[in-house]
Design an enzyme around this catalytic site. Structure first.
Site, PDB file in Angstrom:
ATOM      1  N   HIS A  83      13.033  -0.729   2.901  1.00 14.15           N
ATOM      2  CA  HIS A  83      13.127  -0.945   4.351  1.00 14.15           C
ATOM      3  C   HIS A  83      14.341  -1.804   4.737  1.00 14.15           C
ATOM      4  O   HIS A  83      14.690  -1.876   5.912  1.00 14.15           O
ATOM      5  CB  HIS A  83      11.842  -1.569   4.906  1.00 14.15           C
ATOM      6  CG  HIS A  83      11.604  -2.995   4.489  1.00 14.15           C
ATOM      7  ND1 HIS A  83      11.064  -3.337   3.265  1.00 14.15           N
ATOM      8  CD2 HIS A  83      11.824  -4.163   5.139  1.00 14.15           C
ATOM      9  CE1 HIS A  83      10.954  -4.645   3.177  1.00 14.15           C
ATOM     10  NE2 HIS A  83      11.405  -5.178   4.302  1.00 14.15           N
TER      11      HIS A  83
ATOM     12  N   ASP B 135      11.610   3.216   5.332  1.00 14.54           N
ATOM     13  CA  ASP B 135      10.708   2.899   6.433  1.00 14.54           C
ATOM     14  C   ASP B 135      11.316   3.365   7.760  1.00 14.54           C
ATOM     15  O   ASP B 135      12.489   3.115   8.041  1.00 14.54           O
ATOM     16  CB  ASP B 135      10.492   1.379   6.459  1.00 14.54           C
ATOM     17  CG  ASP B 135       9.337   0.958   7.349  1.00 14.54           C
ATOM     18  OD1 ASP B 135       9.029   1.670   8.332  1.00 14.54           O
ATOM     19  OD2 ASP B 135       8.742  -0.104   7.083  1.00 14.54           O
TER      20      ASP B 135
ATOM     21  N   TYR C 259       2.534  -3.730   6.472  1.00 19.48           N
ATOM     22  CA  TYR C 259       2.081  -4.584   5.375  1.00 19.48           C
ATOM     23  C   TYR C 259       0.560  -4.631   5.350  1.00 19.48           C
ATOM     24  O   TYR C 259      -0.091  -4.877   6.367  1.00 19.48           O
ATOM     25  CB  TYR C 259       2.651  -5.994   5.537  1.00 19.48           C
ATOM     26  CG  TYR C 259       2.166  -6.967   4.489  1.00 19.48           C
ATOM     27  CD1 TYR C 259       2.671  -6.919   3.195  1.00 19.48           C
ATOM     28  CD2 TYR C 259       1.196  -7.924   4.789  1.00 19.48           C
ATOM     29  CE1 TYR C 259       2.224  -7.796   2.219  1.00 19.48           C
ATOM     30  CE2 TYR C 259       0.743  -8.809   3.818  1.00 19.48           C
ATOM     31  CZ  TYR C 259       1.263  -8.742   2.536  1.00 19.48           C
ATOM     32  OH  TYR C 259       0.816  -9.609   1.574  1.00 19.48           O
TER      33      TYR C 259
ATOM     34  N   GLU D  59      -2.942  -2.082 -13.302  1.00 25.36           N
ATOM     35  CA  GLU D  59      -4.007  -3.067 -13.146  1.00 25.36           C
ATOM     36  C   GLU D  59      -5.259  -2.388 -12.600  1.00 25.36           C
ATOM     37  O   GLU D  59      -5.200  -1.646 -11.616  1.00 25.36           O
ATOM     38  CB  GLU D  59      -3.568  -4.186 -12.202  1.00 25.36           C
ATOM     39  CG  GLU D  59      -4.620  -5.256 -11.987  1.00 25.36           C
ATOM     40  CD  GLU D  59      -4.196  -6.315 -10.988  1.00 25.36           C
ATOM     41  OE1 GLU D  59      -5.047  -7.160 -10.645  1.00 25.36           O
ATOM     42  OE2 GLU D  59      -3.039  -6.290 -10.540  1.00 25.36           O
TER      43      GLU D  59
ATOM     44  N   LYS E 111     -13.132 -10.875  -2.142  1.00 22.01           N
ATOM     45  CA  LYS E 111     -12.313  -9.885  -1.443  1.00 22.01           C
ATOM     46  C   LYS E 111     -13.130  -8.700  -0.923  1.00 22.01           C
ATOM     47  O   LYS E 111     -12.552  -7.727  -0.423  1.00 22.01           O
ATOM     48  CB  LYS E 111     -11.208  -9.376  -2.374  1.00 22.01           C
ATOM     49  CG  LYS E 111     -10.143 -10.404  -2.709  1.00 22.01           C
ATOM     50  CD  LYS E 111      -9.025  -9.795  -3.550  1.00 22.01           C
ATOM     51  CE  LYS E 111      -7.932 -10.811  -3.851  1.00 22.01           C
ATOM     52  NZ  LYS E 111      -6.829 -10.225  -4.677  1.00 22.01           N
TER      53      LYS E 111
ATOM     54  N   ARG F 180     -12.499  -6.799   2.385  1.00 21.09           N
ATOM     55  CA  ARG F 180     -11.406  -5.846   2.532  1.00 21.09           C
ATOM     56  C   ARG F 180     -11.898  -4.404   2.602  1.00 21.09           C
ATOM     57  O   ARG F 180     -11.284  -3.559   3.253  1.00 21.09           O
ATOM     58  CB  ARG F 180     -10.429  -5.975   1.364  1.00 21.09           C
ATOM     59  CG  ARG F 180      -9.696  -7.299   1.290  1.00 21.09           C
ATOM     60  CD  ARG F 180      -8.671  -7.257   0.179  1.00 21.09           C
ATOM     61  NE  ARG F 180      -7.829  -8.436   0.157  1.00 21.09           N
ATOM     62  CZ  ARG F 180      -6.667  -8.518  -0.487  1.00 21.09           C
ATOM     63  NH1 ARG F 180      -6.240  -7.464  -1.178  1.00 21.09           N
ATOM     64  NH2 ARG F 180      -5.946  -9.611  -0.459  1.00 21.09           N
TER      65      ARG F 180
ATOM     66  N   GLU G 156      -4.158  -2.035  -3.045  1.00 23.12           N
ATOM     67  CA  GLU G 156      -4.665  -2.950  -4.059  1.00 23.12           C
ATOM     68  C   GLU G 156      -6.055  -2.562  -4.572  1.00 23.12           C
ATOM     69  O   GLU G 156      -6.693  -3.344  -5.269  1.00 23.12           O
ATOM     70  CB  GLU G 156      -4.657  -4.383  -3.536  1.00 23.12           C
ATOM     71  CG  GLU G 156      -3.240  -4.892  -3.273  1.00 23.12           C
ATOM     72  CD  GLU G 156      -3.184  -6.364  -2.916  1.00 23.12           C
ATOM     73  OE1 GLU G 156      -4.255  -7.021  -2.906  1.00 23.12           O
ATOM     74  OE2 GLU G 156      -2.078  -6.864  -2.646  1.00 23.12           O
TER      75      GLU G 156
ATOM     76  N   ARG H 277       5.773 -14.772   0.480  1.00 21.44           N
ATOM     77  CA  ARG H 277       4.377 -14.315   0.480  1.00 21.44           C
ATOM     78  C   ARG H 277       3.689 -14.646  -0.839  1.00 21.44           C
ATOM     79  O   ARG H 277       2.991 -13.825  -1.429  1.00 21.44           O
ATOM     80  CB  ARG H 277       4.297 -12.817   0.778  1.00 21.44           C
ATOM     81  CG  ARG H 277       4.578 -12.477   2.236  1.00 21.44           C
ATOM     82  CD  ARG H 277       4.547 -10.977   2.453  1.00 21.44           C
ATOM     83  NE  ARG H 277       4.691 -10.682   3.879  1.00 21.44           N
ATOM     84  CZ  ARG H 277       5.104  -9.515   4.358  1.00 21.44           C
ATOM     85  NH1 ARG H 277       5.422  -8.540   3.520  1.00 21.44           N
ATOM     86  NH2 ARG H 277       5.203  -9.308   5.656  1.00 21.44           N
TER      87      ARG H 277
ATOM     88  N   LYS I 107       9.800 -10.099  -7.668  1.00 20.68           N
ATOM     89  CA  LYS I 107      10.836  -9.617  -6.787  1.00 20.68           C
ATOM     90  C   LYS I 107      12.191 -10.160  -7.204  1.00 20.68           C
ATOM     91  O   LYS I 107      12.276 -11.268  -7.720  1.00 20.68           O
ATOM     92  CB  LYS I 107      10.600 -10.075  -5.345  1.00 20.68           C
ATOM     93  CG  LYS I 107       9.333  -9.591  -4.662  1.00 20.68           C
ATOM     94  CD  LYS I 107       9.249 -10.216  -3.258  1.00 20.68           C
ATOM     95  CE  LYS I 107       7.986  -9.769  -2.523  1.00 20.68           C
ATOM     96  NZ  LYS I 107       8.237  -8.568  -1.710  1.00 20.68           N
TER      97      LYS I 107
END
Length: 428
Positions: free
Chosen positions: A132, A157, A189, A245, A253, A256, A322, A381, A404
């Site tokens: 993006h 994007d 996101y 993973e 969580k 979610r 995720e 983040r 990153k």
């Protein structure tokens, strides 16, 4: 006589590259004679020399990769100098204008335009790259992983600046095996469009070629830790298995996937509406967005009715990237999958897809509670944006890629890593 033959070989190679004859380049490079030692197999014209790097070339990459603190201190100082800061400011127009001489761009940037080995040629890979911004990051990532037998789908994007889209489109147009996704989305996101972007590339790659063996998804701030040959050998060793993973879903969580979420004004928000149970009583697993999966896994994603139902169910969850891929990995019958028992759980540190440093798991190297040492760069983040000081740790691991990296934050980290990988690729 030996000198004349060497000069003839050099001239033939230059001619082959100039006219774009990859088969001729490959043929000449494979010649095995006793009169050109160290030339036919080293591909010296593809090495990263001083003219390829900017002012960051003044650092000692060998010492940095060994964790030498003096070299790392010098790298930190070099990173903030005016020359380095100026050199990394490459406008998008630079890449747009480069389309006027595509061949020159590929030669100057030292793209590998022929297979370096028969082993690699016989085991092509497929990549999706979600981007993006930060065109320079994307171009250096593409150069690091590019070989002509692989295939690459790029998703830009729809919200990206026009200059970013034009620059990446220009770069992709240089190569017959690099293309823009047929259907781009507005990526949000933690929202479904992030998954849809990969799904769109998956479909395009699956339909574009029947030859590739494994699919790897990337983002613009990833960078490889292995050469293409190393990747091929590691993927062969999987024997059709997948590496990603996939763990039991943590109770904290559960919200979610228990509540309906909506995208409102470019962000995702939770509603008070509870979701129905997952289809086919599938156990929802926890994972991340990055995967290394076989062509058979991708075929299941595109054609298996159970997976289609799971995809539809996941579209209004939070951060479906995720849990979706991790859950598919535990669906019986999916090629390369594992039985959904906790004994088959795989953490991100054991999967080879991606190496990420999460801030919450960092700590002092002698701390028993730390998963990995402190980030030597910065955080975005809660994820480490690697600095040169992280390279030694990164290369100690078995992962294919790391996330990153950012040229704007630490150009030396990328410069030393790409130089290391190119030297290794040409030496193998």
């Amino acid at each position: 006589m030996r000198l004349l033959k060497r000069s003839w070989l050099c001239l033939l190679l230059k001619l082959a590259i100039a006219v774009g004859s990859l088969s001729l380049v490959f043929l000449v490079s494979q010649l095995n004679t006793d009169w050109a030692p160290g030339f036919t197999h080293k591909y010296s014209w593809l090495e990263y020399t001083a003219d390829v790097g900017g002012p960051e070339k003044g650092c000692n990459c060998s010492a940095i990769l060994q964790g030498d603190w003096k070299a790392l201190e010098r790298a930190k100082i070099l990173t903030i100098t005016k020359d380095v800061r100026k050199s990394i400011q490459i406008p998008d127009d630079y890449y747009i204008n480069a389309t006027t001489d595509c061949r020159s761009f590929k030669l100057r940037r030292k793209y590998i335009m022929f297979p370096l080995s028969k082993e690699e040629e016989d085991f092509p890979l497929a990549f999706s790259i979600i981007v993006h911004h930060k065109v320079q990051n994307f171009e250096r990532l593409l150069r690091a992983i590019y070989v002509p037998q692989n295939i690459y789908c790029v998703h830009v994007d729809k919200k990206s600046k026009a200059s970013v889209s034009s620059a990446i489109s220009a770069i992709a147009s240089f190569f017959p095996n690099v293309f823009l996704v047929s259907q781009a989305d507005n990526v949000v996101y933690a929202g479904w469009p992030r998954v849809q972007a990969d799904l769109n590339c998956m479909a395009d790659l699956y339909n574009a070629s029947t030859k590739w063996k494994y699919f790897i998804n990337l983002c613009g701030q990833d960078f490889p830790l292995k050469t293409n040959l190393e990747m091929v050998r590691m993927l062969r060793a999987l024997r059709g298995g997948n590496s990603l993973e996939s763990e039991s879903f943590p109770p904290e969580k559960k919200w979610r996937v228990s509540y309906v979420h909506q995208i409102i004004n470019g962000g995702i928000q939770r509603t008070n509406k509870t979701k129905d149970p997952p289809p086919f009583n599938l156990p929802i697993m926890s994972g991340n967005a990055y995967i290394v999966v076989s062509r058979g896994y991708v075929r299941s994603v595109l054609k298996d009715r159970r997976i289609h139902a799971l995809i539809e169910w996941s579209k209004d969850t939070y951060s479906p990237d995720e849990h979706l891929w991790a859950t598919i990995q535990r669906v019986p019958g999916v090629p390369g999958s594992k039985w959904p028992h906790r004994k088959y759980d795989m953490s991100d540190l054991n999967a080879i897809a991606r190496l990420v440093k999460w801030e919450a798991h960092e700590g002092l190297e002698d701390s028993m509670g730390a998963v990995y040492p402190e980030c030597k760069g910065t955080h975005v983040r809660q994820i480490c944006v690697y600095g040169a000081g992280d390279l030694q740790w990164l290369l100690e691991h078995n992962h294919l890629f790391a996330n990153k990296f950012d040229v704007d934050t630490d150009p030396i980290a990328i410069f030393c890593l790409e130089k290391y990988l190119r030297q290794k690729a040409l030496a193998d």
